[in-house]
Design a protein around this motif. Structure first.
Motif, short mmCIF file in Angstrom:
data_model
loop_
_atom_site.label_atom_id
_atom_site.label_comp_id
_atom_site.label_asym_id
_atom_site.label_seq_id
_atom_site.Cartn_x
_atom_site.Cartn_y
_atom_site.Cartn_z
N ASP A 1 -9.77 -0.76 -12.34
CA ASP A 1 -8.72 0.27 -12.38
C ASP A 1 -8.20 0.66 -10.99
O ASP A 1 -7.42 1.59 -10.86
N GLN A 2 -8.61 -0.06 -9.96
CA GLN A 2 -8.17 0.25 -8.60
C GLN A 2 -6.73 -0.20 -8.38
O GLN A 2 -6.38 -1.33 -8.69
N ASP A 3 -5.90 0.70 -7.84
CA ASP A 3 -4.52 0.35 -7.53
C ASP A 3 -4.54 -0.49 -6.25
O ASP A 3 -4.77 0.01 -5.16
N LEU A 4 -4.32 -1.77 -6.41
CA LEU A 4 -4.45 -2.72 -5.31
C LEU A 4 -3.45 -2.48 -4.20
O LEU A 4 -3.73 -2.74 -3.03
N PHE A 5 -2.27 -1.99 -4.54
CA PHE A 5 -1.22 -1.81 -3.56
C PHE A 5 -1.32 -0.46 -2.87
O PHE A 5 -1.18 -0.35 -1.65
N ARG A 6 -1.57 0.58 -3.65
CA ARG A 6 -1.67 1.93 -3.07
C ARG A 6 -2.84 2.03 -2.10
O ARG A 6 -2.75 2.71 -1.09
N THR A 7 -3.93 1.33 -2.41
CA THR A 7 -5.10 1.37 -1.53
C THR A 7 -4.95 0.43 -0.33
O THR A 7 -5.81 0.43 0.55
N GLY A 8 -3.89 -0.36 -0.31
CA GLY A 8 -3.67 -1.27 0.82
C GLY A 8 -4.52 -2.52 0.77
O GLY A 8 -4.56 -3.30 1.72
N LEU A 9 -5.19 -2.73 -0.34
CA LEU A 9 -6.05 -3.90 -0.47
C LEU A 9 -5.23 -5.18 -0.46
O LEU A 9 -5.65 -6.19 0.11
N VAL A 10 -4.07 -5.14 -1.08
CA VAL A 10 -3.16 -6.29 -1.07
C VAL A 10 -1.74 -5.81 -0.78
O VAL A 10 -1.41 -4.65 -0.95
N SER A 11 -0.91 -6.75 -0.35
CA SER A 11 0.49 -6.43 -0.02
C SER A 11 1.41 -6.93 -1.13
O SER A 11 1.00 -7.70 -2.00
N SER A 12 2.66 -6.52 -1.05
CA SER A 12 3.62 -6.99 -2.04
C SER A 12 3.82 -8.51 -1.93
O SER A 12 4.13 -9.17 -2.92
#
Length: 91
Positions: A36-47
């Protein structure tokens, strides 16, 4: 006949899809990713990485992600990607 080759059709259960997506992400970002982690908001991945996710999902599950399905919201979480894959496989 216990062929578990990676070229075989992947399991289609939501649990298997979730596991495969998490394994792909862990290999790329070098950490375990909660479903359930927001990958983009947390900066884990980029667009830009979103395109890699699209290619991974299309190639792994033999689906086409086009049009309205390409929205970033479908790729924010592992749960979202699992849901997208399941819906496209059912079509």
């Amino acid at each position: 006949m216990n062929d578990v080759s990676t070229t075989a059709t992947p399991a289609r259960t939501p649990e298997a899809v979730t596991r495969e997506i998490r394994e792909f992400l862990a290999g790329r970002v070098k950490q375990d990713v909660p479903v359930d982690q927001d990958l983009f908001r947390t900066g884990l991945v980029s667009s830009m990485f979103a395109m890699e996710l699209v290619v991974f999902l299309e190639q792994t599950y033999g689906i086409a992600i086009v049009g309205p399905d390409l929205k970033l919201d479908n790729f924010r979480t592992v749960e979202g990607m699992t849901s997208l894959v399941g819906r496209l496989l059912d079509e």
